[in-house]
Write an enzyme that holds these catalytic residues in place. Sequence first.
Site, PDB file in Angstrom:
ATOM      1  N   LYS A 186       0.881  -1.177   0.000  1.00 30.16           N
ATOM      2  CA  LYS A 186       0.000   0.000   0.000  1.00 30.16           C
ATOM      3  C   LYS A 186       0.908   1.213   0.000  1.00 30.16           C
ATOM      4  O   LYS A 186       1.557   1.522   0.998  1.00 30.16           O
ATOM      5  CB  LYS A 186      -0.917   0.003   1.235  1.00 30.16           C
ATOM      6  N   ALA A 193      -9.483   5.870   2.848  1.00 27.20           N
ATOM      7  CA  ALA A 193      -9.335   6.685   4.062  1.00 27.20           C
ATOM      8  C   ALA A 193     -10.570   7.523   4.303  1.00 27.20           C
ATOM      9  O   ALA A 193     -11.328   7.813   3.385  1.00 27.20           O
ATOM     10  CB  ALA A 193      -8.117   7.588   3.935  1.00 27.20           C
TER      11      ALA A 193
END
Lengths: 261, 65
Positions: free
Chosen positions: A95, A183
Site C-alpha cells: 500500500k 481513508a
Amino acid sequence: MRFYGTELSSRLMLGTAQYDSPAILADAVRAANAGVVTVSLRREAAGAQAGQAFWSLIRDLGVPVLPNTAGCHGVREAVTTAQMAREVFGTDWIKLEVIGQGDLLQPDVFGLVEATRILTDDGFKVFPYTTEDLVVAERLLRAGAEVLMPWGAPIGSGRGLNNIFGLRALRAHYPDIPMVIDAGIGRPSHASAAFELGFDAVLINTAVAKAGDPVLMAKAFRLACEAGLAGRDADPMEERDMAVPSTPTLGLARGLGGEMI
Amino acid sequence: MNINVNGEPHEVRAQTLAAVLEELGYGGARVATALNGNFVPAGLRSSQNLREGAELEILAPMQGG
C-alpha cells in the site's frame, strides 16, 4: 473480489493500528471478517519484542497482509520502505503512501506516480493511496498499478465520502479497475455508501480502533459492507422529485369526510 | 567505528552489517535493514561492510493503517 489475481475472502480491509490491546485487535479482525489487514514497519530497539509479537499475532489470524509505506514523504523513502516491507512480511503487495501535505495527509500524487513505476518495475503489486483525481488515476494505471485506493476523506478524519461526484466519476471512468475507498470512513453508513457508489472494497482503521466498542464496530462495518454490496446488486430504484403513493389508490374510500386533493 | 543506528549514535566493533546486527542484539530478529538510505537484503548483510558514520536503519513489523 480479486486483487492482482488473488481472491479475497471479504471486501472489508482492516488496519491494525491504534487498538487498546492485541486481544481487541484480534477480536476486531475476526468480527469484521477482514479480507486483508494492513501492517507497517517502524524502528525497534534491540531486544524489544513488540515487532515479533505483533507479527506472530497477525500470522496466527491467517489473514493476508498489506504492508504500507505510511509516514513516507518522498519517493526514495517510500521505495526503500516498500523493499524492506517485502522482505519482512514476505509479500510483494504494497500500500503505497507518499504524503505531500502534513495537515491533511494528502497524497503527493507526483511522487506517487513515480514511486508506483519504480516499484512495479521491481515486481511489486502496488496499491496506491491516491485522491479521486481522474488524471492521476490514469497516470497510476499507466505506471503499472492494477488497483486504485482513492481517499474518501483525509486519513483518520472520519468524514466519509467528501467528494461523491468525483468518486462517482472515477468509478464510472474505470469500471473494471478494482478500487478501494482507503481513508476517511468514519461510520458504517459511509462504508455502505462506498459500495452503493460501486466501489469494490473499503479500508478502515481509526473508525473501528477508536470506537467505544471496537469489536462491535467491526461487526457493524462487516454488516454495512454486506448491506451496501447487496443493495447495489439488487439494482436500487431511481430517485424522484415528487411523491408517488406506495399504497394502491384504486378503491380508496372517498366518503369518509376527508378533503379531496 | 561510530555509526548511527535508527538515528542514535553507536560505537561498534564489527565490520559487516550481519556482524553489527549480532553485536547490537538483533540476532535472529525479524527485521529489515537499510544502509545510507538503501535497502540491504538479508542475504547480502554478511558481505556488506560498514564505514565510519554509516546511517543504519533497522525496522521491525508494526501496526499500521
